[in-house]
Design a protein around this motif. Structure first.
Motif, PDB file in Angstrom:
ATOM      1  N   LEU A  19       0.765  -1.219   0.062  1.00  0.00           N
ATOM      2  CA  LEU A  19       0.076  -0.089   0.000  1.00  0.00           C
ATOM      3  C   LEU A  19       1.025   1.243  -0.050  1.00  0.00           C
ATOM      4  CD1 LEU A  19      -3.070  -1.274   2.490  1.00  0.00           C
ATOM      5  CD2 LEU A  19      -3.158  -0.275   0.207  1.00  0.00           C
ATOM      6  N   ALA A  20       1.849   1.103   0.613  1.00  0.00           N
ATOM      7  CA  ALA A  20       2.837   2.555   0.665  1.00  0.00           C
ATOM      8  C   ALA A  20       3.465   2.489  -0.563  1.00  0.00           C
ATOM      9  CB  ALA A  20       3.889   2.155   1.937  1.00  0.00           C
ATOM     10  N   THR A  21       3.706   1.480  -1.249  1.00  0.00           N
ATOM     11  CA  THR A  21       4.414   1.517  -2.719  1.00  0.00           C
ATOM     12  C   THR A  21       3.201   2.156  -3.734  1.00  0.00           C
ATOM     13  OG1 THR A  21       5.654  -0.487  -2.102  1.00  0.00           O
ATOM     14  CG2 THR A  21       5.312   0.375  -4.438  1.00  0.00           C
ATOM     15  N   LEU A 182     -10.733  -2.711   3.499  1.00  0.00           N
ATOM     16  CA  LEU A 182     -10.262  -3.494   2.531  1.00  0.00           C
ATOM     17  C   LEU A 182     -10.473  -5.128   3.207  1.00  0.00           C
ATOM     18  CD1 LEU A 182      -8.847  -4.322  -0.173  1.00  0.00           C
ATOM     19  CD2 LEU A 182      -6.718  -3.583   1.264  1.00  0.00           C
ATOM     20  N   CYS A 183     -11.288  -5.973   2.587  1.00  0.00           N
ATOM     21  CA  CYS A 183     -11.180  -7.508   3.163  1.00  0.00           C
ATOM     22  C   CYS A 183     -10.419  -8.380   2.250  1.00  0.00           C
ATOM     23  CB  CYS A 183     -12.826  -7.629   3.147  1.00  0.00           C
ATOM     24  SG  CYS A 183     -13.504  -6.336   4.268  1.00  0.00           S
ATOM     25  N   HIS A 215      -1.495  -6.760  -5.912  1.00  0.00           N
ATOM     26  CA  HIS A 215      -2.909  -6.639  -6.370  1.00  0.00           C
ATOM     27  C   HIS A 215      -4.032  -6.330  -5.382  1.00  0.00           C
ATOM     28  CE1 HIS A 215      -6.460  -8.029  -8.243  1.00  0.00           C
ATOM     29  NE2 HIS A 215      -6.766  -8.531  -7.326  1.00  0.00           N
ATOM     30  N   VAL A 216      -3.760  -6.859  -4.232  1.00  0.00           N
ATOM     31  CA  VAL A 216      -4.748  -6.254  -3.179  1.00  0.00           C
ATOM     32  C   VAL A 216      -4.489  -4.759  -2.776  1.00  0.00           C
ATOM     33  CG1 VAL A 216      -5.083  -6.736  -0.507  1.00  0.00           C
ATOM     34  CG2 VAL A 216      -4.734  -8.523  -1.991  1.00  0.00           C
ATOM     35  N   ALA A 217      -3.278  -4.525  -2.613  1.00  0.00           N
ATOM     36  CA  ALA A 217      -3.106  -3.011  -2.478  1.00  0.00           C
ATOM     37  C   ALA A 217      -3.643  -2.116  -3.375  1.00  0.00           C
ATOM     38  CB  ALA A 217      -1.606  -2.555  -1.966  1.00  0.00           C
ATOM     39  N   THR A 232     -13.842  -6.118  -1.291  1.00  0.00           N
ATOM     40  CA  THR A 232     -12.942  -7.675  -1.061  1.00  0.00           C
ATOM     41  C   THR A 232     -12.471  -8.064  -2.400  1.00  0.00           C
ATOM     42  OG1 THR A 232     -14.768  -8.347   0.631  1.00  0.00           O
ATOM     43  CG2 THR A 232     -13.407 -10.163  -0.372  1.00  0.00           C
ATOM     44  N   PRO A 233     -11.240  -8.407  -2.694  1.00  0.00           N
ATOM     45  CA  PRO A 233     -10.657  -8.513  -3.460  1.00  0.00           C
ATOM     46  C   PRO A 233     -10.806 -10.115  -4.165  1.00  0.00           C
ATOM     47  CG  PRO A 233      -8.850  -7.531  -2.416  1.00  0.00           C
ATOM     48  CD  PRO A 233     -10.246  -7.830  -1.484  1.00  0.00           C
TER      49      PRO A 233
END
Length: 266
Positions: A19-21, A182-183, A215-217, A232-233
């Motif tokens: 997420l930081a990226t 985010l789940c 991908h999640v981020a 939810t990814p």
């Protein structure tokens, strides 16, 4: 134009690092916090070089009482304005409710429930005043499923975060502050290595059920920008959550009980 700045908890690895990226790539400056200095310093240097962002490191053990207040004070002391908050830090204990030391249980509750509430309460008012803000709470697919034995507190804590995010989303409508829970389901990170379940979860589920932290981020970023209260990814993760929601309680608990047995948690 003044750059926005986001605080990322648990930024040293996994989804927090991803997420930081993403936020750095999208033009945000950063405050990276976790317990481990070396990986935070390395990440700050990497993202600063790659994206010309200002990445600050503030060490914090969020499992310690008063950590959220101290972190907020450290941010204020550096004169930094927080426009985005990512509550990502977390861990689980899978030994079972009675075998897990009470201090570990308290730390879980503090890191994943109490601290996100405290940081939101400390930082969101400023976002409202500036008519801009982003709050991304990293919950879990577990929060949408019936609770499992073994990691008895993890799912309920994540359920709380989903509901709290939804409530805050309702309150923030029209303020310019976006709130998203985010789940993610099973994600390839250090998380399962830390709690000692890597071998069990890897053998219990096929590779196509796993997602990458990157991908999640990216899914989380897009959902928060779109001001979706929850995301939810993964199609399969949403199907499982939907199925569990509509099954009778006894059947749903039997389903997750079988899952816990496969992972040798109960």
């Amino acid at each position: 134009m003044t750059r926005r700045r986001v605080l990322v908890t648990g930024a040293s690895a996994g989804i927090g690092r991803a997420l930081a990226t993403v936020y750095a790539a999208e033009g945000w400056d950063l405050i990276l916090t976790a317990r481990r200095k070396a990986p935070l310093d390395a990440l700050a240097a990497e993202l600063s070089a790659a994206h010309s962002c200002d990445a600050r490191v503030i060490l914090a053990d969020l499992g310690v009482e008063g950590a959220a207040d101290q972190l907020a004070a450290d941010i204020q002391a550096q004169g930094l304005t927080v426009d985005g908050l990512i509550n990502n830090a977390g861990f689980s204990r899978t030994e079972g409710f009675l075998k897990t030391p009470p201090e570990d249980q308290q730390a879980m509750i503090r890191v994943m429930l109490t601290v996100p509430v405290q940081l939101s309460r400390a930082l969101v008012p400023g976002m409202v005043e500036r008519s801009f803000g982003r709050v991304l709470n990293v919950a879990s697919l577990a929060g949408r499923m019936p609770a499992t034995g073994g990691d008895t507190l993890y799912g309920p804590i994540k359920s709380f975060m989903i509901k709290a995010s939804q409530g805050l989303w309702l309150e923030m409508r029209g303020t310019g502050v976006h709130v998203t829970a985010l789940c993610p389901g099973y994600t390839l990170t250090e998380f399962h290595d830390v709690n000692g379940t890597r071998e069990e979860v890897s053998s219990a589920y096929p590779s196509w059920m796993w997602q990458t932290a990157d991908h999640v981020a990216r899914v989380g970023w897009r959902a928060c920008e779109a001001n979706r209260p929850q995301v939810t990814p993964g199609v399969m993760n949403n199907l499982m959550a939907g199925l569990a929601k509509h099954l009778p309680d006894g059947m749903a608990l039997s389903m997750v009980g079988g899952h816990a047995k496969r992972l040798k948690r109960i």
